[in-house]
Design an enzyme around this catalytic site. Structure first.
Site, PDB file in Angstrom:
ATOM      1  N   LYS A 110       0.823  -1.215   0.000  1.00 58.07           N
ATOM      2  CA  LYS A 110       0.000   0.000   0.000  1.00 58.07           C
ATOM      3  C   LYS A 110       0.862   1.273   0.000  1.00 58.07           C
ATOM      4  O   LYS A 110       2.067   1.220   0.290  1.00 58.07           O
ATOM      5  CB  LYS A 110      -0.938  -0.047   1.204  1.00 58.07           C
TER       6      LYS A 110
ATOM      7  N   TYR B   5     -12.453  -1.627  -3.897  1.00 58.94           N
ATOM      8  CA  TYR B   5     -12.980  -1.767  -2.537  1.00 58.94           C
ATOM      9  C   TYR B   5     -14.506  -1.647  -2.470  1.00 58.94           C
ATOM     10  O   TYR B   5     -15.064  -1.425  -1.402  1.00 58.94           O
ATOM     11  CB  TYR B   5     -12.317  -0.768  -1.597  1.00 58.94           C
TER      12      TYR B   5
ATOM     13  N   PHE C 255     -15.477   3.706   6.781  1.00 58.86           N
ATOM     14  CA  PHE C 255     -14.119   4.097   6.386  1.00 58.86           C
ATOM     15  C   PHE C 255     -13.904   4.088   4.871  1.00 58.86           C
ATOM     16  O   PHE C 255     -12.810   4.378   4.393  1.00 58.86           O
ATOM     17  CB  PHE C 255     -13.087   3.195   7.073  1.00 58.86           C
TER      18      PHE C 255
ATOM     19  N   ARG D 113      -2.775 -14.663   4.584  1.00 58.95           N
ATOM     20  CA  ARG D 113      -3.442 -13.923   5.667  1.00 58.95           C
ATOM     21  C   ARG D 113      -2.684 -14.114   6.976  1.00 58.95           C
ATOM     22  O   ARG D 113      -2.574 -13.188   7.776  1.00 58.95           O
ATOM     23  CB  ARG D 113      -4.905 -14.382   5.830  1.00 58.95           C
TER      24      ARG D 113
ATOM     25  N   THR E 203      -5.750  -6.923  10.662  1.00 58.70           N
ATOM     26  CA  THR E 203      -5.992  -5.641   9.991  1.00 58.70           C
ATOM     27  C   THR E 203      -5.393  -4.477  10.782  1.00 58.70           C
ATOM     28  O   THR E 203      -4.750  -3.588  10.211  1.00 58.70           O
ATOM     29  CB  THR E 203      -7.510  -5.418   9.823  1.00 58.70           C
TER      30      THR E 203
ATOM     31  N   ARG F 276       2.385  -6.906   8.873  1.00 62.77           N
ATOM     32  CA  ARG F 276       1.753  -5.705   9.442  1.00 62.77           C
ATOM     33  C   ARG F 276       2.372  -5.335  10.788  1.00 62.77           C
ATOM     34  O   ARG F 276       2.493  -4.148  11.111  1.00 62.77           O
ATOM     35  CB  ARG F 276       0.242  -5.903   9.538  1.00 62.77           C
TER      36      ARG F 276
ATOM     37  N   ASN G 217      -2.023   0.096   6.627  1.00 64.33           N
ATOM     38  CA  ASN G 217      -1.548  -1.151   7.216  1.00 64.33           C
ATOM     39  C   ASN G 217      -0.675  -1.963   6.260  1.00 64.33           C
ATOM     40  O   ASN G 217      -0.645  -3.183   6.306  1.00 64.33           O
ATOM     41  CB  ASN G 217      -2.720  -1.965   7.786  1.00 64.33           C
TER      42      ASN G 217
ATOM     43  N   HIS H   8      -2.208  -5.462   1.407  1.00 62.73           N
ATOM     44  CA  HIS H   8      -3.514  -6.093   1.201  1.00 62.73           C
ATOM     45  C   HIS H   8      -3.297  -7.583   0.995  1.00 62.73           C
ATOM     46  O   HIS H   8      -2.295  -7.988   0.412  1.00 62.73           O
ATOM     47  CB  HIS H   8      -4.186  -5.505  -0.053  1.00 62.73           C
TER      48      HIS H   8
ATOM     49  N   GLU I   1      -9.621 -10.187  -7.778  1.00 63.87           N
ATOM     50  CA  GLU I   1      -8.655  -9.109  -7.558  1.00 63.87           C
ATOM     51  C   GLU I   1      -7.441  -9.240  -8.477  1.00 63.87           C
ATOM     52  O   GLU I   1      -6.929  -8.237  -8.991  1.00 63.87           O
ATOM     53  CB  GLU I   1      -8.238  -9.095  -6.080  1.00 63.87           C
TER      54      GLU I   1
HETATM   55  O1  CDP Z   1      -7.287  -5.703   4.748  1.00 66.76           O
HETATM   56  P1  CDP Z   1      -8.148  -6.588   5.625  1.00 66.76           P
HETATM   57  O2  CDP Z   1      -8.820  -7.699   4.870  1.00 66.76           O
HETATM   58  O3  CDP Z   1      -7.362  -7.093   6.818  1.00 66.76           O
HETATM   59  O4  CDP Z   1      -9.290  -5.663   6.263  1.00 66.76           O
HETATM   60  P2  CDP Z   1     -10.739  -5.258   5.675  1.00 66.76           P
HETATM   61  O5  CDP Z   1     -11.695  -5.345   6.806  1.00 66.76           O
HETATM   62  O6  CDP Z   1     -11.044  -6.026   4.439  1.00 66.76           O
HETATM   63  O7  CDP Z   1     -10.574  -3.720   5.321  1.00 66.76           O
HETATM   64  C1  CDP Z   1      -9.950  -3.317   4.122  1.00 66.76           C
HETATM   65  C2  CDP Z   1      -9.011  -2.181   4.436  1.00 66.76           C
HETATM   66  O8  CDP Z   1      -9.764  -1.067   4.900  1.00 66.76           O
HETATM   67  C3  CDP Z   1      -7.998  -2.430   5.568  1.00 66.76           C
HETATM   68  O9  CDP Z   1      -6.874  -3.174   5.162  1.00 66.76           O
HETATM   69  C4  CDP Z   1      -7.645  -1.017   5.967  1.00 66.76           C
HETATM   70  O10 CDP Z   1      -6.705  -0.423   5.064  1.00 66.76           O
HETATM   71  C5  CDP Z   1      -8.994  -0.300   5.820  1.00 66.76           C
HETATM   72  N1  CDP Z   1      -9.722  -0.202   7.089  1.00 66.76           N
HETATM   73  C6  CDP Z   1      -9.820   1.034   7.721  1.00 66.76           C
HETATM   74  O11 CDP Z   1      -9.297   2.031   7.224  1.00 66.76           O
HETATM   75  N2  CDP Z   1     -10.502   1.148   8.911  1.00 66.76           N
HETATM   76  C7  CDP Z   1     -11.090   0.074   9.478  1.00 66.76           C
HETATM   77  N3  CDP Z   1     -11.748   0.210  10.628  1.00 66.76           N
HETATM   78  C8  CDP Z   1     -11.005  -1.181   8.851  1.00 66.76           C
HETATM   79  C9  CDP Z   1     -10.313  -1.293   7.657  1.00 66.76           C
HETATM   80 MG    MG Z   2     -10.237  -7.613   3.353  1.00 68.21          MG
END
Ligand code: CDP
Ligand code: MG
Length: 140
Positions: free
Chosen positions: A11, A51, A59, A87, A93, A104, A114, A117, A128
């Site tokens: 990222k 997204y 968010f 993962r 996350t 991370r 973070n 992805h 994707e």
């Molecule tokens: O990336 P991951 O699958 O771990 O998390 P997600 O729940 O699919 O969320 C996608 C992305 O949104 C995260 O990797 C963060 O960059 C962002 N995010 C955020 O800004 N604030 C949150 N509370 C949760 C996710």
């Molecule tokens: Mg995700």
């Protein structure tokens, strides 16, 4: 049955901090083979489309701004049980919850910025990967 591929992005925050090399080393050391890779930048439109599943989340707007704020590295990775294994390698996350030794934990600075992805299912890994790469850009 688990496929052997997942999709990742390094990222904008991690690219800006010169963490590309360190992150790719962790990926290779964990046994993933890079079968496609691209240094690119998402437009707001393409970040929004990527997204789309998070559209209703609070968010979403900030996430789209952030993901289109600078260049990223997109890649398709191969390993047995790739989605689940990757993962595990990236960690939670929120970096505050990420386990020791995860990408991370080492490189992420916040729940939004973070570092990486990782696809959350085989189905999404395919969607994707196809979003970023044509068939002739993948070298298995
Ligand atoms: O990336 P991951 O699958 O771990 O998390 P997600 O729940 O699919 O969320 C996608 C992305 O949104 C995260 O990797 C963060 O960059 C962002 N995010 C955020 O800004 N604030 C949150 N509370 C949760 C996710
Ligand atoms: Mg995700």
């Amino acid at each position: 049955m688990a496929t052997n591929r997942t999709f990742t992005m390094i990222k904008p925050d991690a690219v800006e901090k010169n963490y590309i090399g360190g992150i790719l080393k962790m990926i290779n050391d964990a046994g993933f083979k890079i079968v496609a890779m691209k240094y690119t930048k998402l437009s707001k439109e393409s970040a929004g489309a990527f997204y789309e599943v998070h559209k209703e989340r609070p968010f979403y707007g900030e996430l789209v701004e952030y993901m289109s704020s600078g260049p990223i590295v997109a890649a398709i990775l191969e390993k047995e049980n790739a989605v689940e294994e990757f993962r595990k390698l990236i960690g939670a996350t929120n970096p505050a919850d990420a386990a020791e030794g995860t990408i991370r934990k080492v490189y992420a600075k916040s729940i939004q910025a973070n570092a990486v992805h990782g696809s959350d299912s085989d189905e999404n890994a395919k969607i994707e990967g196809d979003f970023h790469f044509k068939a002739n850009e993948i070298f298995a």
